[in-house]
Design a protein around this motif. Structure first.
Motif, PDB file in Angstrom:
ATOM      1  N   ALA A 132      27.760  34.126  38.260  1.00 25.14           N
ATOM      2  CA  ALA A 132      28.383  34.696  37.061  1.00 25.14           C
ATOM      3  C   ALA A 132      29.640  35.486  37.425  1.00 25.14           C
ATOM      4  O   ALA A 132      30.668  35.374  36.741  1.00 25.14           O
ATOM      5  CB  ALA A 132      27.390  35.570  36.310  1.00 25.14           C
ATOM      6  N   ASP A 133      29.581  36.279  38.498  1.00 23.58           N
ATOM      7  CA  ASP A 133      30.752  37.054  38.921  1.00 23.58           C
ATOM      8  C   ASP A 133      31.898  36.143  39.357  1.00 23.58           C
ATOM      9  O   ASP A 133      33.063  36.421  39.070  1.00 23.58           O
ATOM     10  CB  ASP A 133      30.391  38.012  40.057  1.00 23.58           C
ATOM     11  N   GLU A 134      31.566  35.067  40.063  1.00 21.70           N
ATOM     12  CA  GLU A 134      32.599  34.120  40.491  1.00 21.70           C
ATOM     13  C   GLU A 134      33.234  33.420  39.293  1.00 21.70           C
ATOM     14  O   GLU A 134      34.451  33.230  39.252  1.00 21.70           O
ATOM     15  CB  GLU A 134      32.004  33.105  41.468  1.00 21.70           C
ATOM     16  N   LYS A 135      32.416  33.053  38.318  1.00 20.36           N
ATOM     17  CA  LYS A 135      32.959  32.420  37.105  1.00 20.36           C
ATOM     18  C   LYS A 135      33.882  33.378  36.362  1.00 20.36           C
ATOM     19  O   LYS A 135      34.948  32.965  35.881  1.00 20.36           O
ATOM     20  CB  LYS A 135      31.828  31.964  36.186  1.00 20.36           C
ATOM     21  N   THR A 136      33.501  34.635  36.293  1.00 19.71           N
ATOM     22  CA  THR A 136      34.373  35.623  35.642  1.00 19.71           C
ATOM     23  C   THR A 136      35.707  35.699  36.372  1.00 19.71           C
ATOM     24  O   THR A 136      36.767  35.727  35.738  1.00 19.71           O
ATOM     25  CB  THR A 136      33.692  37.008  35.598  1.00 19.71           C
ATOM     26  N   ALA A 137      35.660  35.699  37.686  1.00 17.45           N
ATOM     27  CA  ALA A 137      36.905  35.728  38.474  1.00 17.45           C
ATOM     28  C   ALA A 137      37.737  34.476  38.200  1.00 17.45           C
ATOM     29  O   ALA A 137      38.945  34.566  37.943  1.00 17.45           O
ATOM     30  CB  ALA A 137      36.588  35.842  39.959  1.00 17.45           C
ATOM     31  N   LEU A 138      37.107  33.322  38.237  1.00 18.64           N
ATOM     32  CA  LEU A 138      37.830  32.055  38.073  1.00 18.64           C
ATOM     33  C   LEU A 138      38.432  31.890  36.676  1.00 18.64           C
ATOM     34  O   LEU A 138      39.522  31.340  36.527  1.00 18.64           O
ATOM     35  CB  LEU A 138      36.896  30.881  38.375  1.00 18.64           C
ATOM     36  N   PHE A 139      37.716  32.352  35.651  1.00 15.64           N
ATOM     37  CA  PHE A 139      38.168  32.145  34.277  1.00 15.64           C
ATOM     38  C   PHE A 139      38.988  33.305  33.710  1.00 15.64           C
ATOM     39  O   PHE A 139      39.631  33.130  32.683  1.00 15.64           O
ATOM     40  CB  PHE A 139      36.976  31.840  33.366  1.00 15.64           C
ATOM     41  N   SER A 140      38.979  34.479  34.358  1.00 18.02           N
ATOM     42  CA  SER A 140      39.782  35.577  33.815  1.00 18.02           C
ATOM     43  C   SER A 140      40.128  36.661  34.838  1.00 18.02           C
ATOM     44  O   SER A 140      41.251  37.150  34.857  1.00 18.02           O
ATOM     45  CB  SER A 140      39.071  36.223  32.626  1.00 18.02           C
ATOM     46  N   GLY A 141      39.189  37.046  35.679  1.00 20.11           N
ATOM     47  CA  GLY A 141      39.380  38.191  36.561  1.00 20.11           C
ATOM     48  C   GLY A 141      40.519  38.055  37.552  1.00 20.11           C
ATOM     49  O   GLY A 141      41.299  38.996  37.748  1.00 20.11           O
ATOM     50  N   SER A 142      40.619  36.907  38.190  1.00 17.10           N
ATOM     51  CA  SER A 142      41.693  36.711  39.170  1.00 17.10           C
ATOM     52  C   SER A 142      43.060  36.742  38.493  1.00 17.10           C
ATOM     53  O   SER A 142      44.010  37.306  39.033  1.00 17.10           O
ATOM     54  CB  SER A 142      41.503  35.377  39.902  1.00 17.10           C
ATOM     55  N   ALA A 143      43.155  36.154  37.309  1.00 14.88           N
ATOM     56  CA  ALA A 143      44.427  36.174  36.574  1.00 14.88           C
ATOM     57  C   ALA A 143      44.789  37.604  36.192  1.00 14.88           C
ATOM     58  O   ALA A 143      45.953  38.011  36.333  1.00 14.88           O
ATOM     59  CB  ALA A 143      44.336  35.293  35.331  1.00 14.88           C
ATOM     60  N   ALA A 144      43.804  38.354  35.728  1.00 22.11           N
ATOM     61  CA  ALA A 144      44.069  39.749  35.366  1.00 22.11           C
ATOM     62  C   ALA A 144      44.589  40.537  36.560  1.00 22.11           C
ATOM     63  O   ALA A 144      45.533  41.313  36.446  1.00 22.11           O
ATOM     64  CB  ALA A 144      42.798  40.384  34.799  1.00 22.11           C
ATOM     65  N   LYS A 145      43.985  40.310  37.705  1.00 25.86           N
ATOM     66  CA  LYS A 145      44.398  41.013  38.925  1.00 25.86           C
ATOM     67  C   LYS A 145      45.795  40.558  39.383  1.00 25.86           C
ATOM     68  O   LYS A 145      46.661  41.384  39.672  1.00 25.86           O
ATOM     69  CB  LYS A 145      43.369  40.786  40.029  1.00 25.86           C
ATOM     70  N   ALA A 146      45.996  39.243  39.434  1.00 25.64           N
ATOM     71  CA  ALA A 146      47.272  38.699  39.928  1.00 25.64           C
ATOM     72  C   ALA A 146      48.450  39.090  39.047  1.00 25.64           C
ATOM     73  O   ALA A 146      49.551  39.336  39.534  1.00 25.64           O
ATOM     74  CB  ALA A 146      47.185  37.182  40.032  1.00 25.64           C
ATOM     75  N   TYR A 147      48.214  39.144  37.740  1.00 24.03           N
ATOM     76  CA  TYR A 147      49.290  39.457  36.790  1.00 24.03           C
ATOM     77  C   TYR A 147      49.251  40.907  36.314  1.00 24.03           C
ATOM     78  O   TYR A 147      50.008  41.295  35.427  1.00 24.03           O
ATOM     79  CB  TYR A 147      49.230  38.501  35.597  1.00 24.03           C
ATOM     80  N   ARG A 148      48.336  41.689  36.902  1.00 24.69           N
ATOM     81  CA  ARG A 148      48.201  43.117  36.576  1.00 24.69           C
ATOM     82  C   ARG A 148      47.992  43.324  35.080  1.00 24.69           C
ATOM     83  O   ARG A 148      48.665  44.138  34.443  1.00 24.69           O
ATOM     84  CB  ARG A 148      49.402  43.899  37.095  1.00 24.69           C
ATOM     85  N   LEU A 149      47.041  42.565  34.530  1.00 29.60           N
ATOM     86  CA  LEU A 149      46.717  42.650  33.106  1.00 29.60           C
ATOM     87  C   LEU A 149      45.561  43.601  32.891  1.00 29.60           C
ATOM     88  O   LEU A 149      44.668  43.713  33.737  1.00 29.60           O
ATOM     89  CB  LEU A 149      46.319  41.269  32.569  1.00 29.60           C
ATOM     90  N   ILE A 150      45.546  44.252  31.785  1.00 29.27           N
ATOM     91  CA  ILE A 150      44.434  45.108  31.415  1.00 29.27           C
ATOM     92  C   ILE A 150      43.643  44.361  30.360  1.00 29.27           C
ATOM     93  O   ILE A 150      44.160  44.063  29.276  1.00 29.27           O
ATOM     94  CB  ILE A 150      44.906  46.472  30.890  1.00 29.27           C
ATOM     95  N   LEU A 151      42.396  44.033  30.678  1.00 30.70           N
ATOM     96  CA  LEU A 151      41.553  43.285  29.736  1.00 30.70           C
ATOM     97  C   LEU A 151      40.610  44.217  29.011  1.00 30.70           C
ATOM     98  O   LEU A 151      40.164  45.197  29.501  1.00 30.70           O
ATOM     99  CB  LEU A 151      40.752  42.204  30.473  1.00 30.70           C
TER     100      LEU A 151
END
Length: 151
Positions: A132-151
């Motif tokens: 579940a944590d990996e899916k969160t990273a793949l579908f949103s978390g990594s993008a948020a981190k890479a683009y410095r987004l606040i979700l």
């Protein structure tokens, strides 16, 4: 062969590789998918060794990648695309880890290969074995981190 050049920098910046690094299978690489895949995989691993890099998992519907689904009378299913795309996407996830890999849409360009729904269902199929944590990273978390987004 691969659409990325590694250039050393003195300042650490976040770098993102679009479309799984751009593996080619047309022109001089046509008919040489295995050879091209091996070269692409080796370069992806070198890029992934740089801690400030991320990879965007998508863009495999483009003609330059060499899949010919767009030539078929019927559009591909998510199962068809999963089978074709999994080696590229899994290679990237293994190299970068889920924390530095993110699924991406390349629409409208990929529309020539599949529908938007089929695209995302393909990604869901590929991610099935991840936690579940990996899916969160793949579908949103990594993008948020890479683009410095606040979700």
């Amino acid at each position: 062969m691969i659409g990325i050049t590694i250039q050393p920098r003195t300042k650490v910046e976040t770098q993102r590789s679009n479309h799984v690094g751009g593996p080619l299978a047309i022109g001089p690489y046509a008919g040489k998918r295995e050879e091209a895949f091996t070269e692409w995989r080796d370069r992806i691993r070198k890029i992934a060794a740089l801690p400030n890099t991320y990879v965007k998992l998508g863009g495999l519907g483009m003609k330059m990648i060499g899949f010919t689904f767009y030539e078929n009378p019927d559009p591909p299913s998510s199962q068809d695309l999963e089978k074709a795309w999994r080696p590229y996407i899994e290679t990237c996830i293994e190299a970068f880890g889920p924390q530095r890999a993110m699924f991406e849409s390349n629409f409208p360009v990929d529309k020539g290969t599949c529908s938007y729904q089929v695209l995302w269902n393909t990604f869901k199929r590929i991610a099935t074995g991840h936690s579940a944590d990996e899916k969160t990273a793949l579908f949103s978390g990594s993008a948020a981190k890479a683009y410095r987004l606040i979700l």
